[in-house]
Every structure is written in C-alpha cells, then in structure tokens.
Design a protein around this motif. Structure first.
Motif, PDB file in Angstrom:
ATOM      1  N   GLN A 277       0.822  -1.211   0.000  1.00 56.39           N
ATOM      2  CA  GLN A 277       0.000   0.000   0.000  1.00 56.39           C
ATOM      3  C   GLN A 277       0.854   1.259   0.000  1.00 56.39           C
ATOM      4  O   GLN A 277       0.499   2.275  -0.614  1.00 56.39           O
ATOM      5  CB  GLN A 277      -0.937  -0.011   1.211  1.00 56.39           C
ATOM      6  N   ASP A 278       2.001   1.204   0.661  1.00 57.47           N
ATOM      7  CA  ASP A 278       2.924   2.348   0.642  1.00 57.47           C
ATOM      8  C   ASP A 278       3.426   2.594  -0.779  1.00 57.47           C
ATOM      9  O   ASP A 278       3.524   3.744  -1.228  1.00 57.47           O
ATOM     10  CB  ASP A 278       4.116   2.087   1.567  1.00 57.47           C
ATOM     11  N   TYR A 279       3.740   1.487  -1.483  1.00 62.66           N
ATOM     12  CA  TYR A 279       4.198   1.627  -2.866  1.00 62.66           C
ATOM     13  C   TYR A 279       3.102   2.254  -3.724  1.00 62.66           C
ATOM     14  O   TYR A 279       3.363   3.169  -4.518  1.00 62.66           O
ATOM     15  CB  TYR A 279       4.595   0.264  -3.427  1.00 62.66           C
ATOM     16  N   ILE A 280       1.878   1.777  -3.569  1.00 59.95           N
ATOM     17  CA  ILE A 280       0.761   2.297  -4.352  1.00 59.95           C
ATOM     18  C   ILE A 280       0.510   3.764  -4.028  1.00 59.95           C
ATOM     19  O   ILE A 280       0.104   4.545  -4.893  1.00 59.95           O
ATOM     20  CB  ILE A 280      -0.503   1.445  -4.099  1.00 59.95           C
ATOM     21  N   GLN A 281       0.751   4.152  -2.795  1.00 57.34           N
ATOM     22  CA  GLN A 281       0.573   5.557  -2.422  1.00 57.34           C
ATOM     23  C   GLN A 281       1.532   6.457  -3.203  1.00 57.34           C
ATOM     24  O   GLN A 281       1.163   7.548  -3.631  1.00 57.34           O
ATOM     25  CB  GLN A 281       0.791   5.738  -0.919  1.00 57.34           C
TER      26      GLN A 281
ATOM     27  N   PRO B 267       0.363   5.651  -7.558  1.00 57.80           N
ATOM     28  CA  PRO B 267      -1.046   5.236  -7.488  1.00 57.80           C
ATOM     29  C   PRO B 267      -1.599   4.599  -8.754  1.00 57.80           C
ATOM     30  O   PRO B 267      -2.587   3.865  -8.698  1.00 57.80           O
ATOM     31  CB  PRO B 267      -1.774   6.545  -7.153  1.00 57.80           C
ATOM     32  N   GLN B 268      -0.980   4.855  -9.912  1.00 58.23           N
ATOM     33  CA  GLN B 268      -1.509   4.305 -11.160  1.00 58.23           C
ATOM     34  C   GLN B 268      -0.758   3.064 -11.621  1.00 58.23           C
ATOM     35  O   GLN B 268      -0.920   2.624 -12.754  1.00 58.23           O
ATOM     36  CB  GLN B 268      -1.444   5.374 -12.262  1.00 58.23           C
ATOM     37  N   SER B 269       0.062   2.486 -10.736  1.00 58.34           N
ATOM     38  CA  SER B 269       0.964   1.427 -11.184  1.00 58.34           C
ATOM     39  C   SER B 269       0.421   0.008 -10.991  1.00 58.34           C
ATOM     40  O   SER B 269       0.624  -0.862 -11.840  1.00 58.34           O
ATOM     41  CB  SER B 269       2.306   1.548 -10.465  1.00 58.34           C
ATOM     42  N   LEU B 270      -0.247  -0.258  -9.863  1.00 58.82           N
ATOM     43  CA  LEU B 270      -0.713  -1.603  -9.534  1.00 58.82           C
ATOM     44  C   LEU B 270      -2.214  -1.609  -9.276  1.00 58.82           C
ATOM     45  O   LEU B 270      -2.787  -0.606  -8.839  1.00 58.82           O
ATOM     46  CB  LEU B 270       0.000  -2.138  -8.288  1.00 58.82           C
ATOM     47  N   ARG B 271      -2.826  -2.755  -9.514  1.00 61.56           N
ATOM     48  CA  ARG B 271      -4.230  -2.945  -9.135  1.00 61.56           C
ATOM     49  C   ARG B 271      -4.406  -4.378  -8.659  1.00 61.56           C
ATOM     50  O   ARG B 271      -3.704  -5.285  -9.121  1.00 61.56           O
ATOM     51  CB  ARG B 271      -5.166  -2.639 -10.300  1.00 61.56           C
ATOM     52  N   TYR B 272      -5.337  -4.562  -7.762  1.00 53.66           N
ATOM     53  CA  TYR B 272      -5.590  -5.909  -7.243  1.00 53.66           C
ATOM     54  C   TYR B 272      -6.513  -6.645  -8.201  1.00 53.66           C
ATOM     55  O   TYR B 272      -7.542  -6.129  -8.631  1.00 53.66           O
ATOM     56  CB  TYR B 272      -6.219  -5.860  -5.854  1.00 53.66           C
ATOM     57  N   ASN B 273      -6.123  -7.871  -8.555  1.00 53.11           N
ATOM     58  CA  ASN B 273      -6.925  -8.716  -9.441  1.00 53.11           C
ATOM     59  C   ASN B 273      -7.397  -9.908  -8.625  1.00 53.11           C
ATOM     60  O   ASN B 273      -6.591 -10.772  -8.244  1.00 53.11           O
ATOM     61  CB  ASN B 273      -6.077  -9.171 -10.637  1.00 53.11           C
ATOM     62  N   SER B 274      -8.672  -9.957  -8.326  1.00 55.46           N
ATOM     63  CA  SER B 274      -9.200 -11.009  -7.460  1.00 55.46           C
ATOM     64  C   SER B 274      -9.067 -12.394  -8.082  1.00 55.46           C
ATOM     65  O   SER B 274      -8.879 -13.393  -7.369  1.00 55.46           O
ATOM     66  CB  SER B 274     -10.676 -10.730  -7.122  1.00 55.46           C
ATOM     67  N   SER B 275      -9.136 -12.470  -9.408  1.00 56.61           N
ATOM     68  CA  SER B 275      -9.005 -13.782 -10.047  1.00 56.61           C
ATOM     69  C   SER B 275      -7.578 -14.307  -9.936  1.00 56.61           C
ATOM     70  O   SER B 275      -7.351 -15.514  -9.873  1.00 56.61           O
ATOM     71  CB  SER B 275      -9.435 -13.703 -11.513  1.00 56.61           C
ATOM     72  N   LEU B 276      -6.602 -13.397  -9.897  1.00 55.98           N
ATOM     73  CA  LEU B 276      -5.212 -13.794  -9.729  1.00 55.98           C
ATOM     74  C   LEU B 276      -4.830 -13.922  -8.257  1.00 55.98           C
ATOM     75  O   LEU B 276      -3.767 -14.455  -7.936  1.00 55.98           O
ATOM     76  CB  LEU B 276      -4.276 -12.764 -10.380  1.00 55.98           C
ATOM     77  N   LYS B 277      -5.695 -13.385  -7.401  1.00 57.57           N
ATOM     78  CA  LYS B 277      -5.423 -13.334  -5.971  1.00 57.57           C
ATOM     79  C   LYS B 277      -4.090 -12.627  -5.691  1.00 57.57           C
ATOM     80  O   LYS B 277      -3.262 -13.075  -4.895  1.00 57.57           O
ATOM     81  CB  LYS B 277      -5.417 -14.740  -5.356  1.00 57.57           C
ATOM     82  N   GLY B 278      -3.918 -11.540  -6.407  1.00 58.84           N
ATOM     83  CA  GLY B 278      -2.697 -10.760  -6.236  1.00 58.84           C
ATOM     84  C   GLY B 278      -2.760  -9.482  -7.035  1.00 58.84           C
ATOM     85  O   GLY B 278      -3.747  -9.202  -7.729  1.00 58.84           O
TER      86      GLY B 278
ATOM     87  N   ALA C 282       0.251  -5.361 -12.801  1.00 67.17           N
ATOM     88  CA  ALA C 282       0.609  -4.042 -13.311  1.00 67.17           C
ATOM     89  C   ALA C 282      -0.531  -3.466 -14.143  1.00 67.17           C
ATOM     90  O   ALA C 282      -1.222  -4.189 -14.859  1.00 67.17           O
ATOM     91  CB  ALA C 282       1.866  -4.136 -14.157  1.00 67.17           C
ATOM     92  N   THR C 283      -0.730  -2.168 -14.036  1.00 68.94           N
ATOM     93  CA  THR C 283      -1.657  -1.483 -14.921  1.00 68.94           C
ATOM     94  C   THR C 283      -0.907  -1.110 -16.197  1.00 68.94           C
ATOM     95  O   THR C 283       0.318  -1.267 -16.295  1.00 68.94           O
ATOM     96  CB  THR C 283      -2.199  -0.202 -14.272  1.00 68.94           C
ATOM     97  N   LYS C 284      -1.634  -0.570 -17.160  1.00 68.33           N
ATOM     98  CA  LYS C 284      -0.979  -0.145 -18.405  1.00 68.33           C
ATOM     99  C   LYS C 284      -0.035   1.034 -18.169  1.00 68.33           C
ATOM    100  O   LYS C 284       0.842   1.324 -18.990  1.00 68.33           O
ATOM    101  CB  LYS C 284      -2.025   0.222 -19.451  1.00 68.33           C
ATOM    102  N   ASP C 285      -0.202   1.697 -17.024  1.00 73.12           N
ATOM    103  CA  ASP C 285       0.648   2.849 -16.705  1.00 73.12           C
ATOM    104  C   ASP C 285       1.862   2.475 -15.862  1.00 73.12           C
ATOM    105  O   ASP C 285       2.666   3.344 -15.508  1.00 73.12           O
ATOM    106  CB  ASP C 285      -0.168   3.913 -15.957  1.00 73.12           C
ATOM    107  N   PHE C 286       1.997   1.188 -15.539  1.00 61.54           N
ATOM    108  CA  PHE C 286       3.140   0.771 -14.717  1.00 61.54           C
ATOM    109  C   PHE C 286       4.437   0.990 -15.473  1.00 61.54           C
ATOM    110  O   PHE C 286       4.609   0.538 -16.599  1.00 61.54           O
ATOM    111  CB  PHE C 286       3.004  -0.710 -14.348  1.00 61.54           C
TER     112      PHE C 286
END
Length: 281
Positions: free
Chosen positions: A47-51, A54-65, A68-72
């Motif tokens: 969460q600190d990294y995402i702070q 903020p546009q770099s990572l997103r949680y994917n429930s199907s991957l359970k993790g 990267a977003t397209k902006d990573f």
C-alpha cells in the motif's frame, strides 16, 4: 522525478517492481518470504508503494494478487533479467521458482590481500605503488598507479588507472597484483582526465550478410535488432571507448569465423571504419 527513499524503503519497493515486472503478479506472500515479515506488514508495504505510484498496480481477485496497470513503469530497478535472477538466487524460497542455472565465470575469484590497497586508493583518491606482472613483463615490477574504476568484463576483474610508467591510462588485471603496496599521496589524475573513459562510442551490429534472410531474422531476434528503412537489421550499443574491446569480445567480434553460422553478427561496415582507431589489440 523519483522520490528519495531511505535504504529499507527503496529495497522493498525495488523488490516489488522486480516481481511485478518479471512475474506479472505480486502477493503479500512474496514479501513475507523474502523479508521474513508478517502478512500485515507485507500488505502495508504494498500500500505504501501504491501511495507513491497510485496508477501502477491494481488488485486482481481472479489472480489473488496485484498486477501491473498499463501505466506501470518501473522506476527503481535494472530492467535486465540478470537483476531478477540474482534476486532469485538469494536465500531459500526467495521467489516462487528456482528452475534456473547460473554459470559464473571460473576466473573471477580474487584474493582480498591482492587488492586491498587498490580498493583503498579507489575509495580515497590515492596514488598507490603496487607490484604488477603482465604477459610482456612476467616478473613483478613496481607500478605507481592512480585507480579510478573497477571493471568486470564478463570473465575477469580489471582496474582502470593512470600509470606513471606509461604516462597514460591503462587497465590492470586484478589477479596480477602481488598485494604489496605503498600509498604515495593524493592522485593527480582521475576519470575526468581519461579521454577514452570519457569518449562514448556507438557500436552498430547486424547479422552476417552471408546468412539467409530466414537465419538473419533469427539472429536479429537474439540480439534485439530492429529492421532499418534499407531492410537490414541493426542494433546500436553505446559504450565507453575504454571498454570497447571488452564489448567486442563479449559479442565474439574480436575474431572472424569462416562459417556465417558461427560468426552470426558483424559490425556494420560504416561502424567498423569509425571504430578502427579504438580497436588496437
């Protein structure tokens, strides 16, 4: 501009970027195992990294993790695969797999007593009187040098230094020092005086023209070449003039093979002509 992180934060964020960039999926378990921390601490680090990004990572429930977003866009890591493999080789269960083999150079082992004086000279900007042997002068003889950089050429370690015997900058193989040294005060020459170190060259490689188009295409893929407007595949590599010969050896361009399948790549004719002044072996 990359934020200025403290050592611990940068190390953790570096790890996150390596995992996301190469594995495509990050979980708290990655951080738990690598840093020996709790699940909640691992979650807080993510969460600190995402702070900060903020546009770099997103949680994917199907991957359970996290993915990267397209902006990573990694900001803290060396994008070469080597950095990831080195990380995977640290400790047990660092990453989720260990199916790789690392072939190290058999020549890189250096006895510490041979180079302690050189390392001190590098750190403190000193002239140092060392015993050194070479192929042309196999007996150890005194050399007063002013080191400015350590170099690993893929097989051996060298030190780049101003040599008072030769009145110029030279590369010295670390294994050829005998370890007996005396310090001679501050260095009068450093890398800013090293013309070959400061000179940047462009090396242009292309498939051996004797290859068939199909084979040339495979060689282009191996070496990340791109197709030029004239239809030829090429890749440009920037290198310090002082390191050119090491690069040519790594690319096996220090000798010519009679069979194109063995040669695989060549310097472009224009590049070869431009580099000739720097290619004295």
């Amino acid at each position: 501009m990359t934020p200025q992180f403290d050592y611990i934060t940068r190390r953790r964020f570096n790890f996150i970027e390596l995992i996301i960039h190469w594995e495509g999926r990050l979980t708290t378990n990655h951080l738990q195992k690598h840093f020996a921390i709790s699940r909640s601490s691992a979650s807080n680090i993510i969460q600190d990294y995402i702070q900060f990004y903020p546009q770099s990572l997103r949680y994917n429930s199907s991957l359970k993790g996290y993915e990267a977003t397209k902006d990573f866009s990694p900001c803290l890591i060396d994008l070469d695969l080597t950095a990831y493999l080195k990380l995977a080789n640290q400790g047990e269960d660092t990453l989720t797999w260990q199916q790789f083999t690392w072939l190290s150079s058999p020549l890189i082992s250096i006895e510490p007593h041979k180079i302690r004086g050189v390392l001190r000279a590098l750190n403190q900007g000193l002239r140092v009187d060392v015993g050194y042997a070479s192929v042309s002068s196999p007996e150890f003889e005194s050399r007063i040098i002013s080191p400015h950089n350590l170099i690993f050429d893929g097989m051996r370690w060298h030190v780049r230094a101003y040599c008072e015997k030769n009145s110029g900058f030279r590369d010295f193989v670390l294994t050829r020092f005998n370890g007996e040294c005396e310090f001679e005060g501050g260095a009068q020459y450093d890398q800013s005086h090293d013309t070959l170190w400061q000179t940047q060259l462009t090396v242009v490689i292309e498939p051996d023209p004797r290859l068939t188009p199909e084979r040339a295409h495979i060689i282009a893929l191996d070496h990340q070449m791109t197709k030029q407007p004239n239809g030829r595949y090429q890749r440009k590599i920037t290198v310090r003039a002082a390191l050119l010969l090491y690069l040519l050896k790594q690319l096996h361009l220090d000798s010519y093979q009679t069979k194109p399948e063995a040669q695989q790549i060549i310097l472009s004719p224009t590049c070869l002509e431009a580099l000739k002044p720097y290619m004295a072996w």
